[in-house]
Write a protein that holds these residues in place. Structure first.
Motif, short mmCIF file in Angstrom:
data_model
loop_
_atom_site.label_atom_id
_atom_site.label_comp_id
_atom_site.label_asym_id
_atom_site.label_seq_id
_atom_site.Cartn_x
_atom_site.Cartn_y
_atom_site.Cartn_z
N LYS A 128 -5.35 -5.46 -3.61
CA LYS A 128 -5.95 -6.49 -2.76
C LYS A 128 -6.52 -7.64 -3.61
N LYS B 152 -5.55 0.54 -4.43
CA LYS B 152 -5.46 -0.32 -3.24
C LYS B 152 -6.42 -1.50 -3.37
N GLU C 9 0.48 4.51 -2.35
CA GLU C 9 0.29 5.88 -1.87
C GLU C 9 1.34 6.84 -2.43
N GLU D 112 0.82 -1.21 0.00
CA GLU D 112 0.00 0.00 0.00
C GLU D 112 0.86 1.26 0.00
#
Length: 99
Positions: free
Chosen positions: A94, A90, A48, A44
């Protein structure tokens, strides 16, 4: 910049609608690349990427100035878009982890 003379508010709205259609097409194209970017990231924090965000904001502010757009408006729009795309990426990350 394409300058179109408008004779009425309807003319203005028609042109805004035309531009909105093109913006949505381009945002959709950008969205597809965001999904592809997720394939190259593992965490993550990579998604970001605060340094990259600031690079994009700096670039966009410069582009806005060249196009006679208030850079604060461009930055505000891009920060909202980037935030939404980070969430999308994100989610995609996943999904890829769950495969």
């Amino acid at each position: 910049m394409k300058v179109i003379t408008c004779q009425s508010l309807d003319d203005v709205r028609t042109n805004i609608d035309r531009i909105d259609q093109e913006l949505i097409r381009l945002i959709s194209e950008r969205s597809n690349f965001v999904d592809k970017a997720a394939q190259f990231k593992k965490t993550e924090s990579e998604v970001e990427a605060p340094k990259r965000v600031e690079q994009v904001i700096t670039k966009v502010r410069g582009l806005a100035q060249k196009e006679n757009l208030n850079p604060d408006i461009a930055e505000s729009i891009y920060r909202a878009m980037i935030t939404a795309f980070i969430q999308q990426e994100k989610s995609k990350l996943k999904e890829l982890e769950d495969e």
